[in-house]
Motif scaffolding. Structure first.
Motif, short mmCIF file in Angstrom:
data_model
loop_
_atom_site.label_atom_id
_atom_site.label_comp_id
_atom_site.label_asym_id
_atom_site.label_seq_id
_atom_site.Cartn_x
_atom_site.Cartn_y
_atom_site.Cartn_z
N THR A 102 -5.07 1.49 -3.22
CA THR A 102 -5.60 2.12 -4.43
C THR A 102 -4.90 1.66 -5.70
O THR A 102 -5.38 1.93 -6.79
CB THR A 102 -5.45 3.65 -4.34
N LYS A 120 -2.37 2.90 -7.01
CA LYS A 120 -1.80 4.04 -7.73
C LYS A 120 -0.39 4.31 -7.25
O LYS A 120 -0.04 4.01 -6.11
CB LYS A 120 -2.64 5.29 -7.52
N THR A 127 -12.70 2.93 -9.70
CA THR A 127 -13.11 4.34 -9.65
C THR A 127 -14.59 4.47 -9.36
O THR A 127 -15.00 5.39 -8.66
CB THR A 127 -12.77 5.06 -10.97
N THR A 186 -15.14 3.99 -5.62
CA THR A 186 -14.70 5.14 -4.82
C THR A 186 -15.66 6.32 -4.99
O THR A 186 -15.90 7.06 -4.04
CB THR A 186 -13.27 5.57 -5.20
#
Length: 139
Positions: A102, A104, A123, A126
């Protein structure tokens, strides 16, 4: 074609630039290879010596380890294809753990170097996956 004054002048300016950039390029190469400069190199010395000495990266690494055996390389991040989490040193000395899937960190923030368009694209993808899963559950 005839050699105009303008083309001669441009050629002369390019030759001067080449001399000036040769010094900078040599210093960058030495810095990249880990060679310390004891004395400054002048432009005339660069033009006189047409060769650059390339050292083996393994030899430089061994020399550095012999000089400082107890210091580890903190800049290198060990990554493997199996790991999903990567630890990186932050600016404040704090460690940040990034997910390779991801991108992140542990706080849910993206790294500074990641472009906004890439974040938006990730985003969107997802969100599409989440919608597909929710539709399957309803049926």
């Amino acid at each position: 074609m005839a050699k105009s004054l303008r083309s001669r002048w441009k050629r002369k300016c390019r030759a001067v630039k080449r001399e000036r950039y040769a010094v900078k390029e040599l210093s960058r190469l030495k810095k990249m290879l880990g060679i310390k400069e004891e004395e400054k190199v002048t432009e005339s010395e660069v033009m006189e010596s047409d060769q650059v000495i390339f050292l083996d990266a393994g030899a430089i690494k061994n020399a550095k380890k012999k000089a400082k055996p107890d210091v580890e390389d903190d800049e290198d991040v060990e990554m493997s294809s199996d790991d999903e989490k990567v630890e990186v040193d932050g600016e404040n000395g704090k460690k940040r753990i990034f997910s390779t899937k991801t991108l992140k960190d542990q706080n849910g923030q993206y790294p500074v170097w990641l472009h906004k368009r890439k974040i938006a694209k990730m985003t969107r993808s997802t969100q599409k996956k989440i919608k597909k899963k929710s539709k399957k559950r309803r049926h």
